[in-house]
Design a protein around this motif. Structure first.
Motif, PDB file in Angstrom:
ATOM      1  N   ALA A   1      82.161  52.753  30.932  1.00 28.30           N
ATOM      2  CA  ALA A   1      80.962  53.302  32.456  1.00 28.30           C
ATOM      3  C   ALA A   1      80.934  53.920  31.633  1.00 28.30           C
ATOM      4  N   THR A   2      79.536  53.994  31.811  1.00 29.61           N
ATOM      5  CA  THR A   2      77.845  53.934  31.439  1.00 29.61           C
ATOM      6  C   THR A   2      77.056  54.978  33.010  1.00 29.61           C
ATOM      7  N   TYR A   3      76.746  55.032  32.436  1.00 24.02           N
ATOM      8  CA  TYR A   3      74.697  55.909  34.444  1.00 24.02           C
ATOM      9  C   TYR A   3      73.978  55.671  34.568  1.00 24.02           C
ATOM     10  N   THR A   4      72.813  55.400  35.182  1.00 24.70           N
ATOM     11  CA  THR A   4      71.949  55.430  35.161  1.00 24.70           C
ATOM     12  C   THR A   4      71.395  56.651  35.860  1.00 24.70           C
ATOM     13  N   ARG A   5      70.024  56.789  36.133  1.00 23.65           N
ATOM     14  CA  ARG A   5      69.651  57.891  36.655  1.00 23.65           C
ATOM     15  C   ARG A   5      68.471  57.893  37.554  1.00 23.65           C
ATOM     16  N   ARG A   6      68.703  56.121  37.906  1.00 24.34           N
ATOM     17  CA  ARG A   6      67.517  55.905  39.019  1.00 24.34           C
ATOM     18  C   ARG A   6      68.706  55.474  40.073  1.00 24.34           C
ATOM     19  N   SER A   7      67.747  55.390  41.101  1.00 21.74           N
ATOM     20  CA  SER A   7      68.587  55.550  42.624  1.00 21.74           C
ATOM     21  C   SER A   7      69.472  53.911  42.327  1.00 21.74           C
ATOM     22  N   GLN A   8      70.192  53.925  42.757  1.00 23.98           N
ATOM     23  CA  GLN A   8      70.965  52.358  43.047  1.00 23.98           C
ATOM     24  C   GLN A   8      71.043  52.297  44.353  1.00 23.98           C
ATOM     25  N   ALA A   9      70.515  53.092  45.570  1.00 23.26           N
ATOM     26  CA  ALA A   9      70.369  52.961  46.857  1.00 23.26           C
ATOM     27  C   ALA A   9      69.541  51.294  47.801  1.00 23.26           C
ATOM     28  N   GLY A  10      68.835  50.881  46.871  1.00 26.13           N
ATOM     29  CA  GLY A  10      68.689  49.091  47.260  1.00 26.13           C
ATOM     30  C   GLY A  10      69.579  48.566  46.953  1.00 26.13           C
ATOM     31  N   GLY A  11      69.946  48.461  46.090  1.00 27.18           N
ATOM     32  CA  GLY A  11      71.319  47.312  46.161  1.00 27.18           C
ATOM     33  C   GLY A  11      70.502  45.835  45.560  1.00 27.18           C
ATOM     34  N   GLY A  12      69.778  46.058  44.564  1.00 29.80           N
ATOM     35  CA  GLY A  12      69.044  44.396  44.685  1.00 29.80           C
ATOM     36  C   GLY A  12      70.206  43.146  44.631  1.00 29.80           C
ATOM     37  N   ALA A  13      71.003  43.520  43.619  1.00 23.33           N
ATOM     38  CA  ALA A  13      71.223  42.092  43.657  1.00 23.33           C
ATOM     39  C   ALA A  13      72.599  41.941  44.982  1.00 23.33           C
ATOM     40  N   CYS A  14      72.843  43.029  45.583  1.00 18.00           N
ATOM     41  CA  CYS A  14      74.303  42.632  46.829  1.00 18.00           C
ATOM     42  C   CYS A  14      72.515  42.408  47.829  1.00 18.00           C
ATOM     43  N   GLY A  15      71.346  42.565  48.113  1.00 22.83           N
ATOM     44  CA  GLY A  15      70.862  43.248  49.094  1.00 22.83           C
ATOM     45  C   GLY A  15      70.407  43.815  49.764  1.00 22.83           C
ATOM     46  N   TYR A  16      71.504  44.415  49.734  1.00 23.85           N
ATOM     47  CA  TYR A  16      71.060  46.029  50.418  1.00 23.85           C
ATOM     48  C   TYR A  16      69.740  46.580  50.810  1.00 23.85           C
ATOM     49  N   SER A  17      68.932  46.322  49.691  1.00 22.14           N
ATOM     50  CA  SER A  17      67.656  46.822  49.537  1.00 22.14           C
ATOM     51  C   SER A  17      66.678  46.705  51.590  1.00 22.14           C
ATOM     52  N   TRP A  18      66.830  45.091  51.707  1.00 21.98           N
ATOM     53  CA  TRP A  18      66.101  44.921  53.064  1.00 21.98           C
ATOM     54  C   TRP A  18      66.921  46.534  53.507  1.00 21.98           C
TER      55      TRP A  18
END
Length: 259
Positions: free
Chosen positions: A34-51
């Motif tokens: 596991a690593t981590y990212t500081r950017r928000s994953q709220a959009g869920g780009g590849a899952c489509g949740y951003s819409w």
């Protein structure tokens, strides 16, 4: 960070025969990193949740702060979208946070490989690695964030969701698409069918992530949905979309109940 020590652990992890921890809720613990990212994953780009996040900002908080992108071996071309995993940091005295033994995360995105880097030194998401790129809150729950990467164990768990499954309707004319979110129990959607008041049940294909589509004109019809989770459980929501629907609207159906 003690890179040689971590690399040795990672190489050992890769040499082991891993059980499949992606499909069975409450199954065996499986080794990963596991690593981590500081950017928000709220959009869920590849899952489509951003819409949905754009249309319903409150949906970001429903997913929670503990989210993750996963490597292709775990992502399964979008099949893992919405599923929940429990992770715990293991075998690292310096960086594991022993005060919080595990964290539950929701899969919202794909962690792209980088084949320009070795799989054990930067190419953490290269095939066939099992890897989680966690949100910072999730990572901090199990490890000290000064570490870039830690060995973990993971297993599938039930998803605790508030409210009902949502169907966000998109598309145009004879291209009908629906984004399915807020799925309880195993969190995943393996099969989808839609039925209009003037049609039979029409199988839908996974377009990408949790976006499903079919080539049909369903305008002017009340719509029903049949879902099947990855564990084989089925759920049918009859006439949850009225005949007056238009593209861009979101409707709620039944919810999978946890055991």
């Amino acid at each position: 960070m003690d890179i040689p020590a971590i690399s040795a652990i990672l190489l050992l992890s890769l040499s082991l025969s891993l059980a499949d921890g992606t499909g069975i809720i409450g199954g065996e613990w499986t080794l990963a990193t596991a690593t981590y990212t500081r950017r928000s994953q709220a959009g869920g780009g590849a899952c489509g949740y951003s819409w949905e996040a754009e249309q319903r900002p409150e949906s970001v908080f429903e997913l929670g702060r503990n989210t993750a992108a996963v490597s292709g071996e775990l992502f399964r071309r979008g099949g893992a979208c919405g599923s929940c995993f429990e992770l715990r940091c293991v075998d690292h005295i310096l960086y594991c946070n022993h005060g919080s033994p595990s964290v539950v995360v929701t899969i919202v995105d794909f962690c792209a490989p980088d084949y320009g880097l070795p799989s054990d030194d930067g190419g953490w998401c290269n095939f066939p690695r099992h890897h989680f790129d966690l949100s910072l809150p999730a990572f901090s729950s199990i490890a000290i964030a000064v570490a870039d990467i830690v060995p973990v164990q993971y297993r599938r768990v039930q998803c605790e969701r508030s409210g009902r499954i949502r169907f966000a309707i998109r598309g145009r004319a004879y291209f009908y698409e629906v984004l399915i979110t807020n799925v309880g129990f195993d969190g995943e959607v393996a099969e989808v069918k839609v039925k209009g008041t003037r049609t039979g049940w029409i199988p839908m294909g996974r377009n990408w992530g949790q976006n499903w589509h079919c080539n049909a004109d369903l305008s002017g019809q009340a719509l029903s949905f049949e879902l099947k989770g990855s564990g084989g459980r089925s759920l049918t929501s009859y006439n949850v979309v009225p005949s007056t629907w238009i593209f861009g609207q979101t409707f709620e159906g039944k919810q999978f109940e946890n055991y």
